[in-house]
Design an enzyme around this catalytic site. Structure first.
Site, PDB file in Angstrom:
ATOM      1  N   HIS A 213       2.014   4.234  -3.125  1.00 17.46           N
ATOM      2  CA  HIS A 213       1.993   5.702  -3.076  1.00 17.46           C
ATOM      3  C   HIS A 213       3.276   6.284  -3.673  1.00 17.46           C
ATOM      4  O   HIS A 213       3.236   7.240  -4.453  1.00 17.46           O
ATOM      5  CB  HIS A 213       1.839   6.197  -1.635  1.00 17.46           C
ATOM      6  CG  HIS A 213       0.461   6.049  -1.084  1.00 17.46           C
ATOM      7  ND1 HIS A 213      -0.642   6.654  -1.639  1.00 17.46           N
ATOM      8  CD2 HIS A 213       0.003   5.357  -0.002  1.00 17.46           C
ATOM      9  CE1 HIS A 213      -1.720   6.355  -0.932  1.00 17.46           C
ATOM     10  NE2 HIS A 213      -1.353   5.556   0.070  1.00 17.46           N
TER      11      HIS A 213
ATOM     12  N   HIS B  46       0.836  -1.205   0.000  1.00 14.74           N
ATOM     13  CA  HIS B  46       0.000   0.000   0.000  1.00 14.74           C
ATOM     14  C   HIS B  46       0.872   1.256   0.000  1.00 14.74           C
ATOM     15  O   HIS B  46       0.679   2.163  -0.819  1.00 14.74           O
ATOM     16  CB  HIS B  46      -0.914  -0.022   1.235  1.00 14.74           C
ATOM     17  CG  HIS B  46      -1.764   1.197   1.402  1.00 14.74           C
ATOM     18  ND1 HIS B  46      -3.129   1.157   1.331  1.00 14.74           N
ATOM     19  CD2 HIS B  46      -1.448   2.500   1.653  1.00 14.74           C
ATOM     20  CE1 HIS B  46      -3.610   2.382   1.524  1.00 14.74           C
ATOM     21  NE2 HIS B  46      -2.604   3.211   1.723  1.00 14.74           N
ATOM     22  N   GLU B  47       1.841   1.297   0.912  1.00 10.45           N
ATOM     23  CA  GLU B  47       2.705   2.477   1.005  1.00 10.45           C
ATOM     24  C   GLU B  47       3.665   2.565  -0.179  1.00 10.45           C
ATOM     25  O   GLU B  47       3.929   3.654  -0.688  1.00 10.45           O
ATOM     26  CB  GLU B  47       3.460   2.495   2.336  1.00 10.45           C
ATOM     27  CG  GLU B  47       2.567   2.491   3.576  1.00 10.45           C
ATOM     28  CD  GLU B  47       1.490   3.569   3.590  1.00 10.45           C
ATOM     29  OE1 GLU B  47       1.650   4.616   2.919  1.00 10.45           O
ATOM     30  OE2 GLU B  47       0.466   3.365   4.270  1.00 10.45           O
TER      31      GLU B  47
END
Length: 165
Positions: free
Chosen positions: A82, A78-79
């Site tokens: 980004h 998820h990170e």
């Protein structure tokens, strides 16, 4: 890489997952994006944050310890997504279509915006509020905003304004 008394095996599993997903993204995108800096300094109820300018991922060591497998499977990609979206598209909406595409099509991970981890161990004091249908617990920050008259919060179910008990 800063650590916060995390077992080396968990740190290694995080790095394996990060490197695996980064290699997968580089292959699919035909790029050679660098490995981001990784630290275990995230606090509070956030599982992790991606710092674009410093190209860094900060993970919450408490939530990682308590939810190792799910955390590594979900939060690390998820990170990373980004950071990859920022490198690939520039500044766009944090959980917009580019991020969703990066998560699902490139990294092969379901695009979930928030985690479902138990937060009791990382949550600080909360304040009870009520609406028509239930009791709510507001964080110190939200409670202080209500007290200062800076915010009004409503129940997502009944739409009523929350009132301090």
């Amino acid at each position: 890489m800063k650590t916060s008394r995390l077992p080396i095996a968990i740190q290694q599993a995080v790095m394996r997952r990060l490197r695996e997903k980064l290699a997968q993204a580089n292959l699919k995108l035909g790029r050679n994006y660098p490995e981001p800096k990784l630290s275990y300094t995230q606090r509070g109820t956030s599982a992790g944050t991606a710092w674009l300018e410093s190209y860094e991922i900060r993970l919450n060591p408490v939530l990682l310890l308590e939810n190792s497998e799910a955390f590594i499977e979900e939060v690390v990609p998820h990170e990373l997504a980004h950071l990859l979206v920022w490198k690939h598209f520039g500044r766009v909406a944090p959980h917009g279509k580019e991020w969703k595409w990066m998560m699902e099509s490139v990294l092969g991970v379901p695009a979930r915006r928030t985690h479902q981890f138990e937060l009791q161990s990382v949550r600080r004091n909360t304040f009870p509020y009520r609406c028509k249908c239930q009791e709510h617990q507001l964080t110190v920050r939200r409670h202080n905003r209500v007290v200062r008259g800076e915010a009004v919060y409503r129940c997502v179910h009944c739409g009523e304004q929350l009132i301090a008990k």
